[in-house]
Every structure is written in structure tokens, then in C-alpha cells.
Design a protein around this motif. Structure first.
Motif, mmCIF file in Angstrom:
data_model
loop_
_atom_site.group_PDB
_atom_site.id
_atom_site.type_symbol
_atom_site.label_atom_id
_atom_site.label_comp_id
_atom_site.label_asym_id
_atom_site.label_seq_id
_atom_site.Cartn_x
_atom_site.Cartn_y
_atom_site.Cartn_z
ATOM 1 N N ILE A 229 0.833 -1.207 0.000
ATOM 2 C CA ILE A 229 0.000 0.000 0.000
ATOM 3 C C ILE A 229 0.868 1.258 0.000
ATOM 4 C CG2 ILE A 229 -1.645 1.314 1.422
ATOM 5 C CD1 ILE A 229 -3.080 -1.357 1.922
ATOM 6 N N THR A 230 1.926 1.244 0.810
ATOM 7 C CA THR A 230 2.798 2.427 0.876
ATOM 8 C C THR A 230 3.448 2.694 -0.481
ATOM 9 O OG1 THR A 230 3.198 1.995 3.211
ATOM 10 C CG2 THR A 230 4.758 3.463 2.113
ATOM 11 N N SER A 231 3.933 1.647 -1.143
ATOM 12 C CA SER A 231 4.587 1.855 -2.443
ATOM 13 C C SER A 231 3.576 2.332 -3.478
ATOM 14 C CB SER A 231 5.287 0.571 -2.905
ATOM 15 O OG SER A 231 4.356 -0.467 -3.091
ATOM 16 N N ARG A 232 2.338 1.852 -3.396
ATOM 17 C CA ARG A 232 1.299 2.283 -4.339
ATOM 18 C C ARG A 232 0.974 3.763 -4.129
ATOM 19 N NH1 ARG A 232 -3.345 -1.647 -3.861
ATOM 20 N NH2 ARG A 232 -4.242 -0.195 -2.381
ATOM 21 N N VAL A 233 0.886 4.191 -2.868
ATOM 22 C CA VAL A 233 0.592 5.595 -2.564
ATOM 23 C C VAL A 233 1.730 6.494 -3.047
ATOM 24 C CG1 VAL A 233 0.390 7.247 -0.643
ATOM 25 C CG2 VAL A 233 -0.991 5.157 -0.635
ATOM 26 N N LEU A 234 2.966 6.019 -2.890
ATOM 27 C CA LEU A 234 4.114 6.847 -3.275
ATOM 28 C C LEU A 234 4.477 6.706 -4.752
ATOM 29 C CD1 LEU A 234 6.514 6.428 -0.205
ATOM 30 C CD2 LEU A 234 4.758 8.152 -0.607
ATOM 31 N N GLY A 235 3.907 5.717 -5.435
ATOM 32 C CA GLY A 235 4.267 5.470 -6.825
ATOM 33 C C GLY A 235 5.671 4.912 -6.960
ATOM 34 N N LEU A 236 6.088 4.119 -5.986
ATOM 35 C CA LEU A 236 7.419 3.509 -6.018
ATOM 36 C C LEU A 236 7.294 1.997 -6.239
ATOM 37 C CD1 LEU A 236 9.057 5.220 -2.885
ATOM 38 C CD2 LEU A 236 9.388 5.834 -5.282
ATOM 39 N N ASP A 237 8.409 1.372 -6.595
ATOM 40 C CA ASP A 237 8.456 -0.089 -6.602
ATOM 41 C C ASP A 237 8.367 -0.592 -5.171
ATOM 42 O OD1 ASP A 237 8.806 -0.153 -9.299
ATOM 43 O OD2 ASP A 237 10.949 -0.703 -9.236
ATOM 44 N N MET A 238 7.818 -1.777 -5.017
ATOM 45 C CA MET A 238 7.809 -2.359 -3.675
ATOM 46 C C MET A 238 9.229 -2.461 -3.116
ATOM 47 S SD MET A 238 4.805 -5.251 -3.935
ATOM 48 C CE MET A 238 4.966 -5.893 -2.275
ATOM 49 N N ALA A 239 10.182 -2.755 -4.003
ATOM 50 C CA ALA A 239 11.562 -2.929 -3.562
ATOM 51 C C ALA A 239 12.163 -1.641 -3.002
ATOM 52 C CB ALA A 239 12.422 -3.435 -4.716
ATOM 53 N N GLN A 240 11.518 -0.516 -3.318
ATOM 54 C CA GLN A 240 12.032 0.759 -2.790
ATOM 55 C C GLN A 240 11.433 1.106 -1.431
ATOM 56 O OE1 GLN A 240 10.928 2.694 -6.610
ATOM 57 N NE2 GLN A 240 12.888 3.746 -6.393
ATOM 58 N N VAL A 241 10.548 0.276 -0.955
ATOM 59 C CA VAL A 241 9.925 0.520 0.345
ATOM 60 C C VAL A 241 10.225 -0.663 1.259
ATOM 61 C CG1 VAL A 241 7.759 0.848 1.581
ATOM 62 C CG2 VAL A 241 8.086 1.925 -0.655
ATOM 63 N N ARG A 242 10.896 -0.377 2.352
ATOM 64 C CA ARG A 242 11.233 -1.417 3.310
ATOM 65 C C ARG A 242 10.426 -1.158 4.584
ATOM 66 N NH1 ARG A 242 15.627 -1.145 7.175
ATOM 67 N NH2 ARG A 242 16.055 -3.218 8.029
#
Lengths: 773, 287
Positions: A229-242
Motif C-alpha cells: 500500500i505504501t509503495s502504491r501511494v508513493l508510486g514507487l516499486d515495492m523494492a524501494q519501500v522497506r
């Protein structure tokens, strides 16, 4: 592929005895928590960290005309104010349905909905700035009552065309015929209210920007969902969100839902400002703006023959979902499929409705729809018994599920159904029948009563919804072990159970095992919910450990001069069975493995086999297995004030292997206390969609003076074929039958039945007064 | 979040009175802070000045002299709860205090604060009402002593003037043997605000009620004495039957409201039950 796993399961099931499984092993995190070293979200601090506060809707329903942030931005120390338009990715966090924004967009749908985030150098400045954000609304008519909402022209979500978010059904046999065959019929309406989780620690997360990614430390239950959800909100890859869990001060399901919402908010601020950002909900924020247990209205009709056999049930379940569906469709589904209680019912018709209203949204809470429906189902069983002149234990035993039974979805229960034995033993240890017969004749001002209620709870996800387990294990060169899992430690002790599994399978002491859990650095293990953390969550750990054990055994066999099957490993030493004076130290054995080309890392992926479910007919495979529970409650009722003192509760569990009885007792005691609060006192009071008691002064939860003595539990270890050592699930279980057990006990004491929770002293007093005439 | 205010901490009693003369109109007094700080955080009160009295050691004492127990207004609830003087002479007060809030809050909260906050639910008030305590009020202009039943004027309101300080609670020790009791009904069995609280005091001579005093909390705009009901008892034989028959009149003395804690109707009915029980308990003590 699953044959390999089944082989490992079967092999370990045949173990003649266990070293640590089944023992009350001390918690692996006991010391750090006792010493105050464990770090919760608020204990973290990073240089340059910003504090985030919420701007919340002040009306229950309306259009957002304008958000004026200029006043807030002028305040010294304010770094930014962020609204829906600042979201770089997708402003959508709905769980079951895409109906929920992270920050309100266009409309607000409940009082307390988050409209904007304010970030400042300090918490007080942030709070002051939040008050300076001026949101202009065009108020819309609002709807608060779920029955009214079902046919209202006021729509919480206009685009849906209706306030009914979801419907469910079960159709088994022919209920008309079933009721014709019945000698007695009981028909009632039950109501249950909101329940707040009131975790000691409110919702929170701290996000830290790092080169190329962002790390968020949060009070959470499922790191990989927070990541999604966080990566979707930020428009980032999942791999960029830990995502990493902090120590969690209570969760109970609430942080499964709220975890992603707070990690995404903190991450949004960190992403926009390039600075660490901490968001912690105040207690008031938690009351006004986090999801609660769905209130319910349940119409329940039951029929039984004169010998006490159920012939049919017809049930209508209405859940008030508040402003968003969130988990509601799954909560409703669970309530629907468990509507019968753990009994054989040949004919069943169940209809469920999830309804939007302009109130705070609802969500996951220990029991997940089941406390509501089992309260109704188990009240009905006692009423049938009363009409038939049977005692409450007898009517339950005449209908109880057993191996080979069909559920109301016509799912055949082929194994692991220990509820019948649990009820029989529970009745004995609590001396139920004698007390029940004696107390009902009681007079006087303070009257004793005793009541029983059962519950069942499908483990894993429902229907064919995919569920799996996984973990990695690294054995280092010195023989110490790290095990990585996505399962979170939320106070329940699951990481201790995991360490026990590794210790048992590898034969090494727990001190040399480190569980690294609740992190996206570990494999996606599914959520820490649905009583699955130690059981389903533990499968991956069991499988990874069992794979490594087999590799190590081969090397040990060569060194000891025996077959791998003869190798025994205990206390960090490998022996050949029957030769106690010859052994190899574990550390040397591991060294040998490293030298001889044996891989000392393993993962333990396991995909749960499931059946199919026909949504049209409401029939088919509902859950892979069920945990079962029964509680007996003994109460004393003050006939002049309506106060109920719950004196004792006897719990019984048929939840497969009990991995750690000390931890299980902790879950039973906590669940009973929480169930007691739900049954007797906890209640949100609304006026026009505004919560009047959004504080701990007037939302009362049980204290130590209110909770009963919890007696020694009855365990029936009805092993489950895929559970680690046969374990099913425990965490939610004892809450589920607690309300009905208490209400049935009150009836036994007074002859008065309460059908609306909570049974506050005032409610019971007036019911007693009415009964006196 | 606390609103902005100017914080003043007098080092002496005289300085406190001076500050009250100067700022009394726009100031709030901080004793234990367990009510004031919460109200300020909730935006219920926004004082321009907060005068912190916590350094005034001379207002922290419990003494017994000449048949009067004197309690300094800044004495904490916990100190009252654990005081042998209170326990031995007027246990109805310590019985009430030990049921208040939590240990932590009793460590901070003071008896003066509880009275001056003037909540209808103030649990120290009913015992002090039946004990017919007197309150010493001090200002730079002098001192006055008022009976406690004249102190409260409404929810959160008292007869205190802007420059006046409650300094001492005086409890006369009764010469004849009195029985007392305190009972409280809440939404749970501990850490709870009263739905109804009742204190009673009875004096019996020759098996007849010579004196009966009843005070209730949370059932009127202020803590109240149930004087009409008391009058009915005087001269009647001191039996449980008489108590049961006459306690119902207590509804005439109360005027409760409905709120999130309870309905007015429930409060009325519980006033009767608790009055009955507290009178019987007080009666049991003298027999």
C-alpha cells in the motif's frame, strides 16, 4: 510438490517425544521488555525528524470545497501540509473494495476522517498548525443507522448506487421443510455494538528516507501489506519501500488494517520532505479515526426436534461497516459461514449484508465477525434447551460437529474436530450440570449463575483465497541460527513459538536461535491475523528447519557411522540412537557441512491446499480446518443494581497441538478479559455521527477488579495435518464464546435474557425490573 | 496540546495571595493538575495564567486537635487514604478516597483540588457533607469559614471569590458514636467515575435514629445532602425495615441528568438502592 512437505509433516508427527514443543518456554523477548529496552514507535528518534499531526473532518458527510493551509504554513516550525493532491502515486487504500482514500478526496464520509497531514519541527507546533488548517465543507445529509441506510436515498458512496457494500449467503437443504420438522422454534433479534481495540500503544509509524529507498518502522501486523500500500501511494516499486515492525504495544487486528494507513502517511511526509517523519495517533485520534469491531443486527430463527436435534436455521446478518468497506466483506463472510455455531444443521439459509453508514469505518478485531454471530447462535442454543427441558450441555452435545460431519456449507470435516470431547471435559471440570440446576432455583439479592458457550473459527483465509507460509533459516558457521519471517511479534509471543519450532527440529538450544520477524526483508509470510502467526506462520519455519535437519543428518550419519534415520540431535549434540557416549558437537557438525559443500540456508515455502466454493449456492470449501473453543462462565448478579461480577471462567480449546502452554494461557486470559469488556461494558456512544466518549474516561474497559479468575484450561489436541506439529490457531479463540457464556450465565442466575450487547448494569437493571412486572 | 498560558509559581503563601489579587480573574490554580491539565488539553478552560500551588508546603498536613481534624487543602488523596488519623476517626473519608481513580492519580490529586473542581461526581464531597466539615477560605482580605454544604453552587462552580483560596478542611469529631458508610456505583469495579455515590452517617440512641445524614454525588448539579429524607428518619426506630421503607424518599432530594454514563432514571433508582445499603452498613457499625 506438496508430497515432499507432507512427508516431512508425517515424519515429525511420528516423533516419540518433544524437547521444547509443548513446554512453557520463557519468552525470547522477556528480558528486553522487562528491562525497558524494547523499542516501540515513539522510542525511535532520528536527526531532523518531523512530527506529523492529522487534520480530521469535523462533519460526518460533506463535500470538501476548499482547504486553506496558508495559516498553518505561516506558523514558524511548520514544514508542510499535505492533502490528497500531494500524493504522487494512487490515493487508494481500500482493502476488500477500492472505496477508501488515504487522505479524503472530494468528500468526507465520517467525522474524524483524515483530510490532511501537517508536518512540523515539533509535536506541539504540528498540533497547533493542524488546528489552523481551514477546511471548508458543503455538508450533505448523513445516514447513521444501518437499517435506515439499506433503503436510504442518502448514499455514502454515490457511485455504488446503494449503501449495501456486500452480500453473502448460505443455502443448504430446505429450511421450510426443516422448520416443519421442528417441534420447537426460537426466533430472536440480537444486537451488538462497536468495540474499540484500546491497545496500550496507539497507531504509529516513523519513516526514514535512505538512498534509493525509504524505510518505515511501524506498529503493524503485516509488513508486506504495508509495503504494497505504501509503495502504491508513493508510486514507487515495492523494492524501494522497506517495512520493519517496531515492538508493538497491542494490535488485536486493528493494526492489520491501520498499519498500512500509518506507514503510508508517515512515508508520504518523509518522501515529500526528504526528512524522517513520525506519526503517532493520540488516544482521541485512535478513537475517532481507527476502525472498530463491526456493530451487528442479527435475526436468528432456529428449529429443533423434541429430542434436541437441530432441524434448521434461518439467519439474517447486518453489519454496520461505517464509511468504508475495509475488511467488512471478509468479516461478513466469516460471520455467515460460522452462523450455525459448531453444530450439524441439515437445513440452513443465511443472508449477510454489509452496510455503509456515515460513521467511523470498521475492521479487523480479534474474532473477525465471529463474536457477533456466536453470541446469537449460542444464545439460541440455550433458548432451545430451555424450551425442550434439556440442559445447555446436553443440547450442544446432541448436535456437536465430529469427524465426518458436514458444516452448513456442506464441507466435510475429515479430521481435527475435538470440540465434542472438549465440551464433555469442560462440563466435568466446571461441575456445570449440578451448578446449573442449583443456581436457577436461587433467590436473594446476589444470585449466582453459570453459562456455557462454544465457538469455532476457520483457520487460514477463506474459500480459495490463496494462503501460504514461508521463512528463511541461515545456519552460521558457529552453529547459531537466524530465522526470518514476515510474522509479527505483537505481544502474543509468536516469535517464541517460532524459536521453539527451530529448536525442536534442529535439536539446538533456543539461546542460539534469533528470530528476525515482521520485516519485508523476510519472505512474505502473510499477515499476523486469523490466529495464524504461530500455526500457519510457523509452517514455513518448520519446513525450512526440517530441510536443513535432513542435510545435517546425512553428514552426521557419516561421521557417527550410522544411518541418517538413527541420528538424534539434542542440546546441541548429535548422537547415534542408543549410543549416548559418542557424539559430535553441533558447532563441529555445522563446520563440517560448510567444508563439504552442504548449503546451510533454506526457505520453507508452503502453499495451503484448498477446495472450491460456489458463491451462488453458498456451498463448498470454506476453511482448511477449524479451531474450536468452549467457555463456561460463572457470575454473580446484583439484582438491585444490575451489576454482574464474573467470578470464574473455564476455557477449553481444541486447537491442535499446544506449542507453548504458558503463551496459550496468556492468550486465553487476554481474550476472556476482552470478551468480558465487549459483553458487559464497552460501548461507543454516537450523536449525529460524532463519538461522545472518545476517551478512556467514558469508554470503559475491564480493570483487574473486573476480570474473572481464569481456571486451568482443558486442551484437546486434535492435530491438524498441515500445522507445525499439528497446531491450529489460538489467539482469537477464547473471546468468541465469552459474551454468550456470560449472557447465558446471567439468564441462569436471573431468568432474564439480554439480547443486546453490552449488558451494562443499567440495561440489566431495567430488564430485571421489567421481568418483575 | 496545552494552550499557551503564563505560568506562575509562588514560593510562599503570601505571594500566592498577592498573585491571586493581581491575576485571580484570569487565572486557574494548579494543585495536583489531574483535572485542570486535562480540561486545558481538551480546550474546556483556557486560562491566561496558571498559578502553581505545589510549592506551598504549609498547605500539606493532616492534624487532630481539640476534637477537630484539619486537612491542608494540598494534601494528596493518597496521603488521606493512608493516614491513620483519618482511618481511625473518619474512615468514611478514606473509604471514599481509596475508591477514587487510580493509585497514580491519587498520588497527584489533592482534596482541595477535588472540592474546588466542584464536579457533581467529586467523591470526597459526600463524606465531608455527612461529617459536616467546614472549609477555611483565605484571601489577602482575611479568612472565612463556611459549612461545606454552602460551598458548591453548580457544576464546576463554588462560592470562592477570584482572589480566594481554599486552605483547610476542618472535620469536627463527633462526641457520640456514629456509624458511617460510603458506597459508589460505577460502570466497572475500579478506576471509575461514579454513576451514584452515597455517604451516610447515623447516630442511634435507645434503638432510635437520633441523627441520620445522607449525602449523594453525581445525582444533582452539586454533591447534595438529602435533608428531606434525613428528617423522615429522625425519631424512627433504627431497624432495617425502617431503612427499606423510607430510603425511597431520597428521589425527592436528587435531580439527576442523563449523560453518556447513565440515564437520569437509573441514577434515581440507584440513589435509593445505595442509600438503603449505606444506611444499613452504617447501622451495622453502631450496633
Amino acid at each position: 510438490m506438496s508430497e515432499e512437505f507432507l512427508r516431512l509433516f508425517e515424519k515429525w508427527k511420528k516423533a516419540k517425544g518433544f524437547l521444547v514443543v509443548g513446554r512453557g518456554v520463557r519468552r525470547v523477548d522477556a528480558l528486553e521488555k522487562v528491562l525497558g529496552e524494547a523499542r516501540y514507535v515513539e522510542d525511535y528518534f532520528f536527526d531532523g525528524m518531523l512530527y506529523v499531526r492529522l487534520v480530521k473532518s469535523t462533519i460526518p458527510h460533506g463535500r470538501i470545497k476548499k482547504i486553506d493551509v496558508s495559516g498553518a504554513l505561516r506558523l514558524p516550525g511548520v514544514v508542510g501540509v499535505f492533502t490528497a493532491k500531494d500524493i504522487p502515486g494512487i490515493n487508494q487504500v481500500g482493502y476488500a473494495l477500492p472505496d477508501q482514500p488515504l487522505l479524503a478526496e472530494g468528500k468526507v464520509r465520517f467525522h474524524g476522517e483524515v483530510v490532511a497531514l501537517v508536518a512540523a519541527e515539533g509535536p506541539d507546533v504540528a498540533e497547533e498548525a493542524a488546528r489552523l488548517v481551514k477546511v471548508e465543507y458543503e455538508p450533505l445529509p448523513a445516514v447513521f443507522d444501518p437499517l435506515e441506510a439499506m433503503n436510504s436515498k442518502v448514499l455514502v458512496h454515490e457511485e455504488k448506487g446503494s449503501n449495501i457494500a456486500e452480500t453473502t449467503k448460505v443455502r443448504k437443504g430446505d429450511v421450510e421443510k426443516g422448520f416443519e420438522q421442528a417441534d420447537v422454534i426460537v426466533e430472536n433479534t440480537y444486537r451488538t455494538g462497536h468495540q474499540d481495540h484500546v491497545y496500550l500503544e496507539t497507531e504509529g509509524a516513523v519513516a526514514v528516507p535512505e538512498p534509493g529507498r525509504i524505510t518505515v518502522i511501524g506498529s503493524i501486523q503485516y509488513p508486506h501489506l504495508c509495503q504494497t500500500i505504501t509503495s502504491r501511494v508513493l508510486g514507487l516499486d515495492m523494492a524501494q519501500v522497506r517495512i520493519v515492525q517496531a515492538s508493538v504495544g497491542g494490535a488485536f487486528g486493528g493494526k492489520d488494517d491501520m498499519g498500512p494507513l500509518v506507514t503510508a502517511k508517515a512515508a508520504l511526509v518523509a518522501y515529500k520532505t526528504g526528512r524522517p517523519a513520525m506519526l503517532v495517533y493520540t488516544r482521541e485520534d485512535s478513537f475517532t479515526s481507527h476502525c472498530k469491531r463491526d456493530p451487528s443486527i442479527i435475526e436468528y430463527k432456529s428449529g429443533a426436534t423434541s429430542d434436541g436435534k437441530l432441524t434448521a436455521i434461518q439467519v439474517k446478518i447486518i453489519l454496520d461497516s461505517g464509511a468504508y468497506a475495509n475488511r467488512g466483506p471478509f468479516v461478513l463472510w466469516r460471520a455467515t459461514m460460522h452462523a450455525s455455531g459448531p453444530y450439524e444443521v441439515p437445513n440452513a439459509k443465511v443472508d449477510g449484508f454489509l452496510v455503509y453508514t456515515n460513521k467511523v469505518f470498521e475492521g479487523s478485531f480479534r474474532g473477525f465477525g465471529n463474536p457477533q454471530i456466536q453470541f446469537a447462535a449460542e444464545s439460541q442454543m440455550d433458548e432451545l434447551a430451555e424450551k425442550l427441558g434439556l440442559d445447555p450441555v446436553e443440547i450442544r452435545l446432541r448436535n456437536i460437529l465430529k469427524p465426518g460431519s458436514l458444516t452448513i456449507t456442506s464441507q466435510k470435516l475429515d479430521h481435527s474436530v475435538g470440540i465434542g470431547e472438549a465440551v464433555k471435559k469442560l462440563a466435568e471440570v466446571s461441575d456445570f450440570k449440578r451448578k446449573w440446576a442449583e443456581y436457577r432455583k436461587d433467590g436473594g439479592v446476589k444470585r449466582r449463575g453459570i453459562g456455557i458457550a462454544c465457538g469455532w473459527h476457520g483457520i487460514s483465509t477463506s474459500r480459495g483465497v490463496p494462503d501460504w507460509s514461508n521463512a528463511y533459516i541461515n545456519i552460521y558457521k558457529d552453529g547459531s541460527v537466524v530465522c526470518g519471517t514476515g510474522i509479527c511479534e505483537i505481544g502474543q509471543g509468536t516469535h517464541t513459538a517460532h524459536a521453539q519450532i527451530v529448536s525442536e527440529v534442529l535439536g539446538i538450544p533456543i539461546e542460539h536461535i534469533k528470530i528476525v520477524g515482521g520485516t519485508t526483508d523476510a519472505p512474505d509470510t502473510g499477515a499476523t491475523h486469523a490466529s495464524r502467526g504461530s500455526s500457519i506462520g510457523g509452517i514455513g519455519i518448520f519446513v525450512a528447519a526440517a530441510k536443513l535437519r535432513e542435510r545435517v543428518e546425512k553428514v552426521a550419519a557419516k561421521l557417527l557411522g550410522c544411518t541418517p534415520e538413527e541420528v538424534e540431535i539434542r542440546d546441541g549434540k548429535a548422537y547415534c540412537r542408543g549410543v549416548p557416549d559418542k557424539y559430535i558437537e553441533w558447532r563441529d557438525l555445522v563446520k563440517k557441512c560448510y567444508e563439504t559443500g552442504v548449503e546451510m540456508s533454506a526457505t520453507g515455502y508452503f502453499f495451503l491446499p484448498k477446495g472450491t466454493f460456489d458463491q451462488e449456492r453458498g456451498q463448498g470449501f470454506a476453511y482448511p480446518a477449524y479451531s474450536y473453543v468452549a467457555n463456561v462462565a460463572e457470575v454473580e448478579v446484583d439484582m438491585e443494581t444490575g451489576q454482574v461480577k464474573v467470578l470464574r471462567v473455564w476455557p477449553a480449546l481444541a486447537a491442535g497441538k499446544i506449542l507453548n502452554p504458558t503463551l496459550v494461557e496468556g492468550q486465553l486470559e487476554g481474550a476472556i478479559a476482552q470478551g468480558l469488556g465487549y459483553a458487559l461494558m464497552e460501548e461507543l456512544v454516537f450523536k449525529d455521527g460524532v463519538i461522545l466518549n472518545a476517551n478512556l474516561t467514558d469508554y470503559v474497559i475491564p480493570t483487574v477488579e473486573d476480570v474473572p479468575e481464569v481456571m486451568k484450561p482443558v486442551y484437546v489436541e486434535d492435530l491438524y495435518q498441515y500445522g507445525p506439529f499439528g497446531a491450529k490457531g489460538v489467539g482469537e479463540m477464547a473471546l468468541i464464546p465469552t459474551p454468550a457464556a456470560i449472557i447465558n450465565a446471567i439468564y441462569n442466575a436471573t431468568g432474564v435474557r439480554i439480547r443486546e450487547l453490552p449488558a451494562t448494569p443499567e440495561k440489566l437493571y431495567f430488564a430485571l425490573k421489567k421481568a418483575r412486572g | 496540546m496545552l494552550p499557551r498560558f503564563k505560568y506562575l509559581r509562588p514560593k510562599s503563601f503570601e505571594e500566592a495571595l498577592e498573585l491571586l489579587d493581581k491575576y485571580g480573574e484570569q487565572a486557574k490554580l494548579l494543585a495536583g493538575g489531574t483535572d485542570l491539565i486535562v480540561k486545558m488539553k481538551d480546550d474546556v478552560v483556557k486560562p491566561k495564567y496558571v498559578i502553581d500551588l505545589s510549592r506551598l508546603e504549609e498547605l500539606k498536613f493532616i492534624s487532630k486537635e481539640d476534637g477537630v481534624i484539619k486537612i491542608g487543602a494540598l494534601t494528596t488523596l493518597r496521603e488521606i487514604e493512608t493516614s491513620p488519623i483519618i482511618r481511625e476517626n473518619v474512615h468514611v473519608l478514606s473509604d471514599a478516597v481509596e475508591k477514587m481513580a487510580s493509585w497514580q492519580i491519587r498520588n497527584l490529586g489533592t482534596i482541595g483540588g477535588n472540592l474546588c473542581n466542584a464536579s457533581p461526581a467529586a467523591d470526597t464531597a459526600p463524606p465531608l457533607l455527612v461529617l459536616e466539615a467546614e472549609l477555611k477560605l483565605t484571601s489577602s482580605e482575611g479568612e472565612r469559614t463556611v459549612p461545606i454544604d454552602q460551598f458548591f453552587t453548580g457544576p464546576g462552580e463554588t462560592i470562592l471569590k477570584n482572589n480566594e483560596l481554599l486552605t483547610e478542611i476542618q472535620i469536627p469529631i463527633m462526641s457520640n458514636h456514629a456509624g458511617t458508610a460510603f458506597l459508589k456505583l460505577g460502570r466497572r469495579f475500579a478506576h471509575t467515575l461514579s454513576i451514584v455515590s452515597v455517604a451516610t452517617l447515623v447516630v442511634v440512641e435507645d434503638d432510635v435514629f437520633k441523627d441520620v445524614r445522607i449525602a449523594l454525588g453525581s445525582v444533582a448539579p452539586t454533591p447534595v445532602r438529602a435533608k428531606k429524607t434525613e428528617d423522615r428518619f429522625r425519631g424512627l426506630s433504627a431497624t432495617k425495615d425502617v431503612v427499606e421503607k423510607n430510603c425511597v424518599w431520597v428521589v425527592e432530594d436528587v435531580s439527576p441528568i442523563s449523560d453518556v454514563r447513565a440515564s437520569a432514571e437509573y441514577r434515581k433508582e440507584m440513589s435509593i438502592v445505595l442509600t438503603k445499603r449505606a444506611l444499613i452498613e452504617a447501622l451495622d457499625e453502631v450496633r
